[in-house]
Write a protein that holds these residues in place. Sequence first.
Motif: not given
Lengths: 431, 100
Positions: B1, B3-4, B6-10, B12, B15, B18
């Motif tokens: 997978m 990594g870059d 997966m961690m794309k900026a979320q 607000i 967020k 969630l």
Amino acid sequence: MPEKFDCIVVGAGPAGTACAYELAKAGVHVLLLERGEYPGAKNVMGGVLYRKMMEDIIPEFYKEAPLERPIVEQRFMMMDKESAVTFSYKGLEWGREPYNNFTVLRAKFDQWFAEKAVEQGALLVCETVAVECIVENGRVIGVRTDRPDGDIYADVVVLADGVNSLLAKQLGFHREWRPDEVALATMEILKLDKNVIEDRFNLEANQGCTIEIFGDATKGIVGTGFLYTNKDTLSIGVGTLLSGLIKHKIKPYELLEHVKNHPMIRPYIQGSEPVEYLAHLIPEGGYHSIPKVAGNGVLVVGDAAQLVNAIHREGSNMAMTSGRLAAETIIMAKEQNDFSESMLDQYRMKLMESFIGQDLKKYKDATHHFESFPQYFEQYIPMLNRAASQMFTVDGASKWEKQKKIWRDLGSTKQKFKLARDMMKAWKVMK
Amino acid sequence: MEGDEMMKAQTIEEKQYLVRFNADTKSHLHVLDDNICLTKCPDKICTIFCPAAVYKWEDIRMHVGYEGCHECGSCRIGCPHENIRWEYPRGGHGIVFRLG
């Protein structure tokens, strides 16, 4: 017919619940009020709970409490943009009884703890806001809640209503907090496979690790980032003084994204899935910001009394101990049927004699010092990283040459004096 | 997978999805005087430091999306003009943390 209790505790966090637990155990008729759907619904913690202060209340609680992992390693990263100077302590003795501390998820833990207080005989009422203290002839005699006919009376009221203690403010125990007396922390819980966590953090099944991150985690603002291991989640967050966010005009959730995507941090969390996003204030004013904590018929505990040691990330332990000391004082007051300020002030004295007063006094100027002199975070951490890089890069230059280069990097003679002076000052506020 | 990836900026907004909210029908946050925001507060600093982006400046007035409030208290303490009346939402309402 209005109801009367011996004691009303406002807020079922660690401070309020500890207080209610001790009171109920001693046979005091106590009401524990909580505004959330359940205890913990409004609470956030980076996630370290210290064993000792909890065990002072419930011995061997760790055998049944919902805990995540006992911490066996604490790492500290002095982080620059592409590097970090890290030091850590790992001690396997912390993985066995009597343990040092645990990661916990507060919504789960606080519910369990409040349930224990109920088992002792405390009455827990949730979904109820105490909107003001009822004051008569200069003494607090109860609270007004947001329920219909919601006045409730008691000999003594304990304010455990957290960092936003509107009730302590209403009583004039403190003015409104300043933006440099509170830190805003944002945090995410990230779901990640248990085995992956253990591999990445070099842990065995029932072991945990915490990482505190200084420097580039906060883009040089006074504050820290943190990354803690839970059972099958990670807690990642960043907290900075609210005044720092205001001054630098930084959005807290963008700072959190910055930490998550930092090349020194990203590998730890890669492949994880965010499952909750949380924000909370931490009272970080320290010793100078402790409000009045005892009045006629009223005591203030935990975050509401600014009992947080920001330097050592201690808060919930202080909350529990302050709740316990308040309960001891109330039991004494009840025996003598005297709930006056002069009687209840015993609590303040106990607080100041305990590790809480002593530790907060030790660091009374620390946060303020680092707030006033941002160079520690902005300049000295990058400098430390450059020096380490110089010294450990083998490129044919002699170690003498490298030392000279590091020395030159510290700047002009004037700047070197300033650095030395700053280090002395830092030592003075921390010693 | 990757990594870059997966961690794309979320954002607000992502967020905030969630989080569980049990919003009340009326707001517990009140801007006292829109005119102060308009004339005395060029930075509109609450639109920056609020961790839930509750405050949004719309032309001449401050829009307050109280439904997504984390009840942290930052806006009460951080508003330079003490122009926000801050209360707790009614009992049982507001944010509900499940983990924390």
